[in-house]
Design an enzyme around this catalytic site. Structure first.
Site, PDB file in Angstrom:
ATOM      1  N   LYS A  67       0.868  -1.189   0.000  1.00 22.50           N
ATOM      2  CA  LYS A  67       0.000   0.000   0.000  1.00 22.50           C
ATOM      3  C   LYS A  67       0.895   1.225   0.000  1.00 22.50           C
ATOM      4  O   LYS A  67       1.855   1.291   0.765  1.00 22.50           O
ATOM      5  CB  LYS A  67      -0.866  -0.011   1.269  1.00 22.50           C
ATOM      6  CG  LYS A  67      -1.908   1.078   1.316  1.00 22.50           C
ATOM      7  CD  LYS A  67      -3.220   0.618   0.754  1.00 22.50           C
ATOM      8  CE  LYS A  67      -4.174   1.752   0.474  1.00 22.50           C
ATOM      9  NZ  LYS A  67      -3.859   2.584  -0.707  1.00 22.50           N
ATOM     10  N   LYS A  91       5.241   2.200   8.547  1.00 26.72           N
ATOM     11  CA  LYS A  91       4.032   2.924   8.973  1.00 26.72           C
ATOM     12  C   LYS A  91       2.838   1.984   9.140  1.00 26.72           C
ATOM     13  O   LYS A  91       2.116   2.050  10.139  1.00 26.72           O
ATOM     14  CB  LYS A  91       3.711   3.984   7.904  1.00 26.72           C
ATOM     15  CG  LYS A  91       2.720   5.024   8.313  1.00 26.72           C
ATOM     16  CD  LYS A  91       2.412   5.968   7.140  1.00 26.72           C
ATOM     17  CE  LYS A  91       3.674   6.599   6.574  1.00 26.72           C
ATOM     18  NZ  LYS A  91       3.388   7.447   5.393  1.00 26.72           N
ATOM     19  N   LYS A 103       5.093   2.057  -3.010  1.00 26.72           N
ATOM     20  CA  LYS A 103       5.056   3.466  -3.418  1.00 26.72           C
ATOM     21  C   LYS A 103       5.300   3.523  -4.914  1.00 26.72           C
ATOM     22  O   LYS A 103       5.917   2.626  -5.488  1.00 26.72           O
ATOM     23  CB  LYS A 103       6.144   4.275  -2.705  1.00 26.72           C
ATOM     24  CG  LYS A 103       5.847   5.754  -2.647  1.00 26.72           C
ATOM     25  CD  LYS A 103       4.877   6.073  -1.520  1.00 26.72           C
ATOM     26  CE  LYS A 103       4.526   7.542  -1.474  1.00 26.72           C
ATOM     27  NZ  LYS A 103       3.847   7.893  -0.218  1.00 26.72           N
ATOM     28  N   THR A 187      -4.884  12.709   6.241  1.00 25.19           N
ATOM     29  CA  THR A 187      -3.482  12.832   6.662  1.00 25.19           C
ATOM     30  C   THR A 187      -3.334  13.996   7.638  1.00 25.19           C
ATOM     31  O   THR A 187      -2.730  13.859   8.708  1.00 25.19           O
ATOM     32  CB  THR A 187      -2.578  13.015   5.429  1.00 25.19           C
ATOM     33  OG1 THR A 187      -2.824  11.923   4.542  1.00 25.19           O
ATOM     34  CG2 THR A 187      -1.118  13.051   5.805  1.00 25.19           C
ATOM     35  N   ASN A 218      -2.346  19.355   0.295  1.00 31.83           N
ATOM     36  CA  ASN A 218      -3.422  18.621   0.958  1.00 31.83           C
ATOM     37  C   ASN A 218      -3.133  18.428   2.456  1.00 31.83           C
ATOM     38  O   ASN A 218      -3.931  18.829   3.314  1.00 31.83           O
ATOM     39  CB  ASN A 218      -3.596  17.259   0.251  1.00 31.83           C
ATOM     40  CG  ASN A 218      -4.592  16.377   0.975  1.00 31.83           C
ATOM     41  OD1 ASN A 218      -4.378  15.994   2.114  1.00 31.83           O
ATOM     42  ND2 ASN A 218      -5.701  16.078   0.337  1.00 31.83           N
ATOM     43  N   SER A 355      -7.196   5.241   3.921  1.00 33.92           N
ATOM     44  CA  SER A 355      -7.111   4.471   2.667  1.00 33.92           C
ATOM     45  C   SER A 355      -7.469   3.007   2.936  1.00 33.92           C
ATOM     46  O   SER A 355      -8.171   2.365   2.149  1.00 33.92           O
ATOM     47  CB  SER A 355      -5.690   4.540   2.088  1.00 33.92           C
ATOM     48  OG  SER A 355      -5.579   5.617   1.192  1.00 33.92           O
TER      49      SER A 355
HETATM   50  P1  NAD Z   1       0.471  18.157  -2.181  1.00 36.21           P
HETATM   51  O1  NAD Z   1       0.924  17.962  -3.571  1.00 36.21           O
HETATM   52  O2  NAD Z   1      -0.980  18.313  -1.927  1.00 36.21           O
HETATM   53  O3  NAD Z   1       1.214  19.413  -1.525  1.00 36.21           O
HETATM   54  C1  NAD Z   1       2.599  19.570  -1.501  1.00 36.21           C
HETATM   55  C2  NAD Z   1       2.870  20.995  -1.045  1.00 36.21           C
HETATM   56  O4  NAD Z   1       4.261  21.162  -0.786  1.00 36.21           O
HETATM   57  C3  NAD Z   1       2.489  22.065  -2.068  1.00 36.21           C
HETATM   58  O5  NAD Z   1       1.858  23.128  -1.412  1.00 36.21           O
HETATM   59  C4  NAD Z   1       3.847  22.524  -2.608  1.00 36.21           C
HETATM   60  O6  NAD Z   1       3.801  23.842  -3.091  1.00 36.21           O
HETATM   61  C5  NAD Z   1       4.675  22.393  -1.345  1.00 36.21           C
HETATM   62  N1  NAD Z   1       6.120  22.352  -1.577  1.00 36.21           N
HETATM   63  C6  NAD Z   1       6.823  21.659  -2.492  1.00 36.21           C
HETATM   64  N2  NAD Z   1       8.142  21.924  -2.356  1.00 36.21           N
HETATM   65  C7  NAD Z   1       8.253  22.792  -1.312  1.00 36.21           C
HETATM   66  C8  NAD Z   1       9.334  23.427  -0.657  1.00 36.21           C
HETATM   67  N3  NAD Z   1      10.590  23.220  -1.041  1.00 36.21           N
HETATM   68  N4  NAD Z   1       9.077  24.261   0.389  1.00 36.21           N
HETATM   69  C9  NAD Z   1       7.810  24.475   0.804  1.00 36.21           C
HETATM   70  N5  NAD Z   1       6.750  23.892   0.226  1.00 36.21           N
HETATM   71  C10 NAD Z   1       6.966  23.065  -0.812  1.00 36.21           C
HETATM   72  O7  NAD Z   1       1.083  16.926  -1.368  1.00 36.21           O
HETATM   73  P2  NAD Z   1       0.586  16.310   0.005  1.00 36.21           P
HETATM   74  O8  NAD Z   1      -0.288  15.163  -0.309  1.00 36.21           O
HETATM   75  O9  NAD Z   1       0.143  17.392   0.906  1.00 36.21           O
HETATM   76  O10 NAD Z   1       1.963  15.685   0.545  1.00 36.21           O
HETATM   77  C11 NAD Z   1       2.872  16.444   1.343  1.00 36.21           C
HETATM   78  C12 NAD Z   1       3.730  15.475   2.122  1.00 36.21           C
HETATM   79  O11 NAD Z   1       2.883  14.650   2.923  1.00 36.21           O
HETATM   80  C13 NAD Z   1       4.570  14.514   1.274  1.00 36.21           C
HETATM   81  O12 NAD Z   1       5.776  14.247   1.921  1.00 36.21           O
HETATM   82  C14 NAD Z   1       3.716  13.268   1.245  1.00 36.21           C
HETATM   83  O13 NAD Z   1       4.472  12.105   0.976  1.00 36.21           O
HETATM   84  C15 NAD Z   1       3.171  13.292   2.663  1.00 36.21           C
HETATM   85  N6  NAD Z   1       1.982  12.472   2.841  1.00 36.21           N
HETATM   86  C16 NAD Z   1       0.855  12.699   2.112  1.00 36.21           C
HETATM   87  C17 NAD Z   1      -0.242  11.870   2.301  1.00 36.21           C
HETATM   88  C18 NAD Z   1      -1.540  12.078   1.572  1.00 36.21           C
HETATM   89  O14 NAD Z   1      -2.504  11.377   1.900  1.00 36.21           O
HETATM   90  N7  NAD Z   1      -1.645  13.008   0.653  1.00 36.21           N
HETATM   91  C19 NAD Z   1      -0.186  10.810   3.223  1.00 36.21           C
HETATM   92  C20 NAD Z   1       0.975  10.641   3.974  1.00 36.21           C
HETATM   93  C21 NAD Z   1       2.054  11.472   3.763  1.00 36.21           C
END
Ligand code: NAD
Length: 430
Positions: A67, A91, A103, A187, A218, A355
Site C-alpha cells: 500500500k 508505517k 510506493k 493525513t 493537501n 485508505s
Molecule cells: P500536495 O501535492 O498536496 O502538496 C505539496 C505541497 O508542498 C504544495 O503546497 C507545494 O507547493 C509544497 N512544496 C513543495 N516543495 C516545497 C518546498 N521546497 N518548500 C515548501 N513547500 C513546498 O502533497 P501532500 O499530499 O500534501 O503531501 C505532502 C507530504 O505529505 C509529502 O511528503 C507526502 O508524501 C506526505 N503524505 C501525504 C499523504 C496524503 O494522503 N496526501 C499521506 C501521507 C504522507
C-alpha cells in the site's frame, strides 16, 4: 553521496539493532521485494509524443498487500520511491494495518501539462502497472501532486483492462467513485490528533502555542485548518514558491481559498466575500524552518532538515507530516537538543489508515458515515500513540521514532517467525 534510500536503510538498521531485532529480519527489510520501472509514452496536445519515467515499488508484503501513494514530481526517481515504500512498510506496521509497504511515482512536472495530457499520463501509468498492482497485491493512493481525480482515472483504466469492477484497486478516489468520506483530509486530521495527544501529555494550552508550516498542499492545509480552529496560532506557511509570516497569526481558510483561485500564497483575510491583505512579511524557505516557534510542521518533501541547517532549528516540537523530512543524522542531533519529534510513520499515518478503511468499504460494498471514519481513525491513532508513549516511558532516552520502529519491526519479526522458516532464514537468531 548518501541517497535518501541509503539514509532510510541506515536508520532502519540502527533503530532495529537498538530494539534487538534479528539481523536476518533487518537484512530482509533493507531491500525492496520488487520494483517495476517503465517508460510511459504520452501523446501531447501538440501531436508530439513525450516519454515519462515511472516506477512502482513493492517493498514488503509480509503483513498484507502493498500500500502506498503515487507521486508526480520532477525529482521522482527509483531511489526516492524505494525510500518512500520502506517508510510505508514501517508505517502500516506501526498502526497495525494488515498491509505491506509500496510506493510509486512519475518523473514529471504536472503543472506543465494540460488536463487532457495529465489524464493520458495517469491512464498510461495504470496501463503499465495493471499486472503489477491489484486489490490483493498492491493498492496505490494519492501523494504529492496527485489527487482524487487522478485516482478516479486510474480506477477506470484498470477496470477497462480487467473488464470488471475493481473499486478496491486504488484508494483516495472521488467519493462518488467509491472513495471514502474523510479520506481527503485524513493525513492532516491524523497528524492533528497526534499533536493533540502530545499536547495533552505535555500539559500545554493550544492558545499558547505558535506554529510554522512548511508545505501548503493537501496534508499541510488540513492540519493547519484544524490547528487554527482549535486555538493554535499559525504564524508562517510556505509553498514551493515562497513563505509568508505574520506575528499576529494567519487566517488559514482565507489563504487556502485564495490559493485555489489565484494559485498564489498570499496573506489574506476574508470576511464573507470581502478580502484584504493582512500585515505580513515574505520570508525565505530557510527562514521559515528557523523561526522561533513552538511547533514546526514540515509538510512538503524529504530532507527539509539535514546537517546543513539543523543548527538553525528553534522549534521545540516537530510534527513530521511529510515523509522523511529530517535526515537520520539531523534527527539524532535534534533529539539530543531536546526537540520532541512525532515521526512521519506515526504523524502522517492518518492517510493510509483511511485508505485502508476505503479498501475495506470497497471490498464489503458498504460505505461508512463520516463519523464512523473519524472515530475509527481517532481510536487507531490514539492506541498507537499510547503504545509509543508507554514504550518511551519504559525506555529512558528513547525517541518516538525509536519506539515506532521497535514496535513495527517487532511485529514484522513475529510475523516472519509464525509464517515458518524459509530456506533464506536460519534459526540462529530465534
Ligand atoms: P500536495 O501535492 O498536496 O502538496 C505539496 C505541497 O508542498 C504544495 O503546497 C507545494 O507547493 C509544497 N512544496 C513543495 N516543495 C516545497 C518546498 N521546497 N518548500 C515548501 N513547500 C513546498 O502533497 P501532500 O499530499 O500534501 O503531501 C505532502 C507530504 O505529505 C509529502 O511528503 C507526502 O508524501 C506526505 N503524505 C501525504 C499523504 C496524503 O494522503 N496526501 C499521506 C501521507 C504522507
Amino acid at each position: 553521496m548518501t541517497t535518501v534510500f541509503d539514509d532510510a536503510v541506515t536508520r532502519l538498521e540502527k533503530l532495529g539493532s537498538d530494539a534487538n531485532i534479528s539481523s536476518n529480519v533487518l537484512a530482509s527489510l533493507s531491500r525492496p521485494k520488487a520494483l517495476l520501472s517503465v517508460s510511459i509514452p504520452v501523446r501531447m496536445d501538440d501531436g508530439s509524443t513525450q516519454y515519462f519515467a515511472a516506477y512502482r515499488c513493492q517493498y514488503s508484503s509480509l503483513l498484507g498487500p502493498c500500500k502506498g501513494g503515487i507521486r508526480f514530481h520532477p525529482n521522482v526517481n527509483q531511489d526516492e520511491v524505494q525510500a518512500l515504500a520502506l517508510w510505508m512498510t514501517i508505517k502500516c506496521a506501526v498502526v497495525g494495518l494488515p498491509l505491506g509497504g509500496g510506493k510509486g511515482g512519475i518523473e514529471v512536472d504536472p503543472k506543465t501539462l494540460s488536463r487532457m495530457e495529465l489524464e493520458r499520463l495517469s491512464r498510461g501509468y495504470m496501463r503499465a502497472m495493471a499486472d503489477f498492482v491489484g486489490p490483493n497485491k498492491d493498492i496505490p493512493a494519492p501523494d504529492v501532486y496527485t489527487n482524487a481525480r487522478i485516482m478516479g482515472w486510474m480506477r477506470d483504466e484498470f477496470e477497462e483492462i480487467k473488464r470488471e469492477k475493481q473499486p478496491a484497486v486504488i484508494t483516495g478516489k472521488p467519493v462518488n467513485m467509491g472513495g471514502s468520506l474523510g479520506r481527503e483530509e485524513a493525513t492532516g486530521r491524523g497528524a492533528f490528533y497526534c499533536l493533540e495527544f502530545l499536547r495533552k501529555k505535555e500539559q500545554k494550552q493550544a492558545n499558547d502555542l505558535t506554529v510554522a508550516i512548511q508545505g501548503f498542499g493537501n496534508a499541510g492545509y488540513h492540519i493547519a485548518k484544524l490547528m487554527q480552529e482549535n486555538g493554535y496560532k499559525i504564524v508562517a506557511i510556505s509553498d514551493s514558491k515562497g513563505a509568508i509570516y505574520s506575528e499576529q497569526g494567519l487566517d488559514i481558510a482565507s489563504i487556502w481559498q485564495e490559493k485555489q483561485t489565484s494559485k498564489k500564497l498570499r496573506a489574506i483575510y476574508c470576511n464573507g466575500s470581502v478580502c484584504e491583505i493582512q500585515d505580513h512579511k515574505e520570508i525565505s524557505h530557510q527562514e521559515l524552518l528557523a523561526l522561533d516557534v513552538d511547533i514546526l510542521v514540515p509538510a512538503a518533501l524529504e530532507n527539509a532538515i539535514t546537517m546543513d541547517n539543523v543548527d538553525t532549528i528553534n522549534a521545540k516540537y516537530i510534527i513530521e507530516v511529510a515523509n522523511g523530512p529530517i535526515s537520520k543524522d539531523a534527527d539524532e542531533q535534534l533529539f539530543s537538543n531536546g526537540v520532541v519529534i512525532v515521526p512521519d510513520v506515526l504523524a502522517n499515518a492518518g492517510g493510509v489508515i483511511v485508505s485502508y478503511f476505503e479498501w475495506v468499504q470497497n471490498r464489503a460494498g458498504f460505505p461508512w458515515t463520516l463519523d464512523e471514519v473519524q472515530q475509527r481513525l481517532f481510536d487507531r491513532l490514539e492506541n498507537a500513540f499510547e503504545e509509543m508513549w508507554l514504550y518511551k516511558k519504559g525506555n529512558d532516552q528513547t525517541s518516538f521514532r525509536s519506539a515506532a520502529y521497535a514496535k513495527a519491526l517487532g511485529h514484522i519479526e513475529e510475523v516472519i517467525k509464525v509464517r515458518g522458516t524459509k530456506e533464506f532464514f536460519s534459526d540462529a537468531d530465534d
